[in-house]
Write an enzyme that holds these catalytic residues in place. Structure first.
Site, short mmCIF file in Angstrom:
data_model
loop_
_atom_site.label_atom_id
_atom_site.label_comp_id
_atom_site.label_asym_id
_atom_site.label_seq_id
_atom_site.Cartn_x
_atom_site.Cartn_y
_atom_site.Cartn_z
N CYS A 138 0.82 -1.21 0.00
CA CYS A 138 0.00 0.00 0.00
C CYS A 138 0.85 1.26 0.00
O CYS A 138 1.33 1.68 1.06
CB CYS A 138 -0.95 -0.01 1.20
SG CYS A 138 -1.95 1.47 1.30
N CYS B 3 -0.52 4.05 2.16
CA CYS B 3 -0.34 3.86 3.61
C CYS B 3 1.12 4.09 4.01
O CYS B 3 1.40 4.70 5.03
CB CYS B 3 -0.71 2.44 4.03
SG CYS B 3 -2.19 1.81 3.30
N ASP B 4 2.05 3.56 3.22
CA ASP B 4 3.44 3.48 3.67
C ASP B 4 4.41 4.40 2.94
O ASP B 4 5.57 4.52 3.34
CB ASP B 4 3.95 2.04 3.53
CG ASP B 4 3.10 1.07 4.35
OD1 ASP B 4 2.59 1.49 5.40
OD2 ASP B 4 2.96 -0.09 3.95
#
Ligand code: NDP
Length: 315
Positions: free
Chosen positions: A136, A139-140
């Site tokens: 992701c 997300c990261d």
């Protein structure tokens, strides 16, 4: 184990699940919806949705899912958190086990469990999970600011995530196994013309390396051909965007699935071969996999569930 009873149970909180919830609530079916480990589903991991009608300036996946959730709640959907760990769909009312501890019986079931990210299947993915390997970018990506990263895949997801990463990082390698991208033309143009993105066509990942944290990837290009070449790239982040597997496993004892695990529905409706059990969205859609098609399927499933309930005699 105490058994709760409901008329309409919806499993999943992506666009299919929430849309089913809006329709089922407005039809007075008093639905219960379970959101699993990823509330809001895959779209919460996307940056911007540009192709959902009605949003001329785009909308973030997270915001869209929050709005859909509020809309479902407004009409009275009972939204809970829990994972279906077992089921008995052999006869109505259908029994679902939540988190291995609670049992709920339902007259109709709408399965909208979506899909999960695919991995390449090399052991190093596990070794460096959380130490450089991610599924992701949204997300990261933040953790890799001003660093070099790679993303595997040539579809719309990979392009979208490559562009997102290019806005944060120093350089993005796109590792593409064929000699072309599968993504839509507009996304292809964007990645091809981005100065920070280098596309490595005909290239596969053999392994990953690094002492504690990820430090690089071993790659091979033109594998098996005369011009085969093995080489390393130095990267801190390795992102996967190679598609998804449908989350159908817990239901496959009762419901037929295709070779990839997508639940088979009758004549491309949301009906499964079990009366009152419907599958909507990515869990049953190997072809389109769009937010808008998932939402439409959720709507259809809820209407089907309402019609089915109208045919039943309740004491
Ligand atoms: P896709 O299935 O479209 O693409 C997967 C990509 O990963 C392909 O390039 C494929 O290669 C590659 N791949 C698959 N397995 C491997 C492997 N083992 N090793 C290396 N590469 C691999 O998945 P997406 O998630 O990109 O998209 C799914 C759907 O969602 C599509 O319909 C897409 O259009 C849609 N989508 C739309 C978006 C938007 O419009 N904003 C954003 C994101 C997705 P190959 O081509 O060789 O098979």
């Amino acid at each position: 184990m105490e058994t709760e009873k409901t008329k309409c149970l919806i499993i999943g909180s992506g666009p299919a699940g929430y849309t089913a919830a809006v329709y089922a609530s407005r039809a007075n079916l008093n639905p219960v919806l379970y959101q699993g480990m990823q509330p809001g589903g895959l779209l919460t991991m996307t940056t911007e949705i540009e192709n959902f009608p009605g949003y001329p300036n785009g909308v973030s996946g997270f915001d869209m899912m929050e709005d859909l959730k509020k809309q479902a709640e407004r009409f009275g959907t009972d939204i809970r958190t829990g994972v279906v760990t077992g089921c008995n769909l052999s006869k109505r009312p259908y029994k679902l086990i939540i988190d291995e501890s609670e049992e709920i019986e339902t007259e109709t079931l709408i399965i909208a469990t979506g899909a999960s990210a695919k991995m390449l299947g090399i052991s190093d993915e596990q070794k460096y999970a959380g130490k450089g390997v991610s599924v992701c970018a949204t997300c990261d990506g933040f953790f890799y600011r001003k660093k070099d990263v790679a993303i595997v895949g040539g579809g719309d997801s990979a392009c979208e995530e490559a562009l997102y990463l290019a806005g944060l990082t120093n350089k993005v390698y796109m590792i593409v196994r064929k000699d072309c991208l599968r993504a839509s033309q507009i996304m292809q143009d964007r990645v091809m013309n981005h100065p920070k993105i280098e596309i490595l066509f005909n290239t596969n990942t053999i392994g990953l390396f690094g002492k504690e944290m990820l430090e690089g990837a071993d790659l091979v290009s033109n594998s098996g051909k005369d011009n085969e070449k093995r080489f390393d790239i130095a990267i801190d982040g390795f992102f996967l965007a190679i598609g998804h597997n449908p989350n159908s496993k817990v239901f496959t004892h009762y419901l037929p699935v295709d070779d990839y695990g997508f639940i088979k529905t009758i004549d491309r409706t949301t009906r499964t071969h079990i009366p009152g059990v419907y599958a909507a969205g990515d869990v049953a859609d190997p072809d389109y996999r769009q937010a808008i098609t998932a939402a439409a399927a959720g709507c259809i499933a809820a209407i089907e569930a309402e019609r089915y309930l109208n045919t039943l005699d309740f004491d």
